[in-house]
Design an enzyme around this catalytic site. Structure first.
Site, PDB file in Angstrom:
ATOM      1  N   VAL A 278       1.067  -0.892  -0.444  1.00  0.00           N
ATOM      2  CA  VAL A 278       0.098  -0.313  -0.236  1.00  0.00           C
ATOM      3  C   VAL A 278       0.929   1.410   0.076  1.00  0.00           C
ATOM      4  O   VAL A 278       1.845   1.420   1.007  1.00  0.00           O
ATOM      5  CB  VAL A 278      -0.831  -0.110   1.167  1.00  0.00           C
ATOM      6  CG1 VAL A 278      -1.486   1.142   1.215  1.00  0.00           C
ATOM      7  CG2 VAL A 278      -2.153  -1.654   1.241  1.00  0.00           C
ATOM      8  N   CYS A 279       0.236   2.177  -1.068  1.00  0.00           N
ATOM      9  CA  CYS A 279       1.092   3.209  -1.059  1.00  0.00           C
ATOM     10  C   CYS A 279       0.101   4.624   0.135  1.00  0.00           C
ATOM     11  O   CYS A 279      -0.031   5.314  -0.760  1.00  0.00           O
ATOM     12  CB  CYS A 279       1.332   3.869  -2.530  1.00  0.00           C
ATOM     13  SG  CYS A 279       2.251   5.611  -2.531  1.00  0.00           S
TER      14      CYS A 279
END
Length: 190
Positions: A111-112
């Site tokens: 996840v960014c």
């Protein structure tokens, strides 16, 4: 003197074990803080939390997010949280367990989200992370991608992006990648 305390501690542990009681585990500051953070959760509508290893293991839990608006409306996305004893001085490790066509989540579930990296501060908490994840589904960000192909489609052709998301959530092939169905189990009446 220190050895004496360790010996007494070991004797107490052995006595509890002999009495049939499990030994008492010491709780770290991170564990205590996480218990407080979870007890104070104010989850967005249609978000749930569960403890796959039981309520005693608060350092590992899962959050399901079912957005009620945006491209991902009617989808269900499960995130795994793993906190270290150093929490809140370091953020929990968060992975998306649901394969999703998203510019800020890659196919391995990474996840960014800036607050999970360089913008993390000990004053932040699990509630902040969940709202950040929820925001990724209502406002995906093509400017800071992990999935560059999805980001390019969002930037250049939002209608095609919306179509790709709908196909992925319904369990279909998108750009050569198969996505399992990820429909939300909640209805609009809830």
């Amino acid at each position: 003197m220190i050895k004496l305390f360790k010996v007494k501690e070991k004797q107490k542990e052995l006595a509890e074990t002999a009495a049939g009681e499990p030994p008492v585990k010491k709780q770290t500051a991170g564990h205590l803080r996480l218990i407080r953070d979870i007890s104070e959760l104010n989850l967005p509508k249609r978000c749930t939390i569960k403890f796959p290893n039981g309520q005693d293991d608060v350092m590992h839990f899962e959050v399901t997010i079912c957005p009620d608006e945006g491209y991902y409306e009617h989808g269900a996305f499960v995130f795994s949280f793993q906190a270290s004893p150093l929490y809140p001085h370091e953020p929990p490790k968060v992975k998306c367990k649901t394969k999703v066509y998203h510019p800020n989540i890659d196919l391995e579930g990474n996840v960014c989200l800036n607050i999970l990296r360089e913008d993390w501060k000990p004053v932040l908490n699990v509630n902040t992370i969940i709202y950040g994840l929820y925001h990724l589904f209502t406002e995906p960000n093509h400017e800071d991608p992990l999935n560059y192909e999805a980001a390019a489609v969002l930037r250049e052709n939002p209608k095609l992006f919306e179509s790709n998301v709908r196909r992925a959530v319904s369990g279909d092939l998108v750009d050569g990648t198969w996505y399992p169905s990820a429909y939300c189990p909640y209805t609009d009446e809830e």
